[in-house]
Design a protein around this motif. Structure first.
Motif, PDB file in Angstrom:
ATOM      1  N   SER A  33      39.993  29.152  40.958  1.00 25.26           N
ATOM      2  CA  SER A  33      41.246  29.163  40.189  1.00 25.26           C
ATOM      3  C   SER A  33      42.007  30.481  40.348  1.00 25.26           C
ATOM      4  O   SER A  33      43.215  30.530  40.131  1.00 25.26           O
ATOM      5  N   ASN A  34      41.301  31.540  40.752  1.00 23.29           N
ATOM      6  CA  ASN A  34      41.991  32.819  40.969  1.00 23.29           C
ATOM      7  C   ASN A  34      43.044  32.727  42.069  1.00 23.29           C
ATOM      8  O   ASN A  34      44.015  33.477  42.066  1.00 23.29           O
TER       9      ASN A  34
ATOM     10  N   ASN B 186      47.936  25.314  38.853  1.00 17.31           N
ATOM     11  CA  ASN B 186      47.163  26.369  38.218  1.00 17.31           C
ATOM     12  C   ASN B 186      46.478  25.845  36.955  1.00 17.31           C
ATOM     13  O   ASN B 186      45.300  26.124  36.711  1.00 17.31           O
TER      14      ASN B 186
ATOM     15  N   LEU C 249      46.116  31.664  40.262  1.00 19.81           N
ATOM     16  CA  LEU C 249      46.568  32.739  39.378  1.00 19.81           C
ATOM     17  C   LEU C 249      47.227  33.854  40.194  1.00 19.81           C
ATOM     18  O   LEU C 249      48.246  34.423  39.784  1.00 19.81           O
TER      19      LEU C 249
ATOM     20  N   ARG D 157      37.423  26.788  35.675  1.00 21.46           N
ATOM     21  CA  ARG D 157      37.102  27.807  34.669  1.00 21.46           C
ATOM     22  C   ARG D 157      36.540  27.173  33.408  1.00 21.46           C
ATOM     23  O   ARG D 157      35.411  27.437  33.028  1.00 21.46           O
TER      24      ARG D 157
ATOM     25  N   ILE E 125      37.859  33.861  28.282  1.00 16.53           N
ATOM     26  CA  ILE E 125      38.521  32.795  29.041  1.00 16.53           C
ATOM     27  C   ILE E 125      39.497  32.035  28.152  1.00 16.53           C
ATOM     28  O   ILE E 125      40.603  31.698  28.572  1.00 16.53           O
TER      29      ILE E 125
ATOM     30  N   TYR F 107      42.562  34.245  27.645  1.00 14.52           N
ATOM     31  CA  TYR F 107      43.413  34.218  28.839  1.00 14.52           C
ATOM     32  C   TYR F 107      44.137  32.880  28.959  1.00 14.52           C
ATOM     33  O   TYR F 107      45.300  32.825  29.347  1.00 14.52           O
ATOM     34  N   PHE F 108      43.448  31.794  28.632  1.00 14.58           N
ATOM     35  CA  PHE F 108      44.059  30.472  28.691  1.00 14.58           C
ATOM     36  C   PHE F 108      45.212  30.369  27.693  1.00 14.58           C
ATOM     37  O   PHE F 108      46.279  29.834  28.007  1.00 14.58           O
TER      38      PHE F 108
ATOM     39  N   TYR G 242      42.555  25.673  36.447  1.00 14.15           N
ATOM     40  CA  TYR G 242      41.975  26.419  35.331  1.00 14.15           C
ATOM     41  C   TYR G 242      40.986  25.533  34.578  1.00 14.15           C
ATOM     42  O   TYR G 242      39.884  25.964  34.241  1.00 14.15           O
TER      43      TYR G 242
ATOM     44  N   VAL H  96      34.794  29.896  39.175  1.00 17.55           N
ATOM     45  CA  VAL H  96      36.057  30.366  38.596  1.00 17.55           C
ATOM     46  C   VAL H  96      36.938  31.046  39.633  1.00 17.55           C
ATOM     47  O   VAL H  96      38.165  31.069  39.495  1.00 17.55           O
TER      48      VAL H  96
END
Length: 187
Positions: free
Chosen positions: A83-84, A111, A87, A119, A154, A157-158, A115, A80
Motif C-alpha cells: 500500500s505504500n 489507495n 501512498l 494494511r 494505522i 493514519y487511516f 489500504y 503493508v
C-alpha cells in the motif's frame, strides 16, 4: 515468500522459510537505515511518528530474527509495503500539483482499496490471531503489545487519510486552523 510457500500460513508462530527470513533481515536493515537517515537529516521533530514506528518494527523484527519464531507474522505485516506504493504516488501527485484531478482521484480510490487489503486486513487478522492463540508472556506478550500499538497508529493514519481525501471539510478545527497542523506528510 508467501506466494511460493502458502503452507507457511498454517503455522504463523513457527513456520520458516529462508526467503522469509532474508526478507525480515533486509527489512530490519531498511528500518535501521531509514531511522538513521531521519535522525542525521534533522527530520526527527517532524517525523517522530515514523521513528516510533521504526523502533517498534526494529525491536520486533530483531526478536524474530534471534528466536526464529513468528516469522510468518512478520511476512504478513510486511504486506503493508504494497500500500505504500499508492501512498507515495499520492504524496508525489500532491507535491507536483498535477493539473489532472482525474489521476489523483483514481489513485485516491485505489489507495483506499490497497489500504484495506494490505494494511487493515492483515493487521486485523494478526491482532485477532495473537489475542486468541499466542501466549501472553515473553516474546508473545511483547509482540502483542507491539501489534496493538501498530493498530492504533494505522487507525490514526487511516483517519487522517479519510479526512484529507474524502472529508476535507472535517479537517478544520473550531478556530479555522487545520487540525493536523502544517505537516505535509499527514496531508
Amino acid at each position: 515468500s508467501l506466494w511460493h510457500s502458502p503452507e507457511l500460513l498454517s503455522d504463523i508462530q513457527d513456520g520458516y522459510s529462508v526467503s522469509g527470513h532474508l526478507l525480515v533481515c533486509f527489512s530490519t536493515g531498511y528500518f535501521i537505515h531509514d531511522t538513521l537517515d531521519i535522525i542525521f537529516n534533522h527530520q526527527s521533530r517532524s517525523s517522530w511518528e515514523y521513528l516510533v514506528h521504526h523502533a517498534m518494527a526494529i525491536s520486533a523484527f530483531v526478536s524474530l530474527i534471534i528466536t526464529g519464531r513468528f516469522l510468518v507474522a512478520a511476512m504478513l505485516l510486511l504486506l503493508v509495503e504494497v500500500s505504500n506504493i499508492f501512498l507515495t504516488i499520492r504524496m508525489l501527485l500532491k507535491m507536483s500539483n498535477v493539473p489532472s484531478p482525474a489521476l489523483y482521484e483514481a489513485n485516491k480510490y485505489t489507495n483506499l482499496v490497497m489500504y484495506f487489503a494490505f494494511r487493515l486486513a492483515p493487521q486485523a487478522y494478526l491482532t485477532w490471531y495473537f489475542l486468541r492463540y499466542v501466549e501472553v508472556q515473553g516474546q508473545g506478550a511483547f509482540l502483542t503489545a507491539n501489534l496493538l500499538l501498530l493498530d492504533a497508529m494505522i487507525l490514526m493514519y487511516f483517519s487522517r487519510l479519510l479526512r484529507s481525501d474524502f472529508f476535507p471539510s472535517l479537517r478544520k478545527g473550531a478556530a479555522g486552523r487545520d487540525v493536523d497542523g502544517e505537516k505535509f506528510l499527514i496531508d
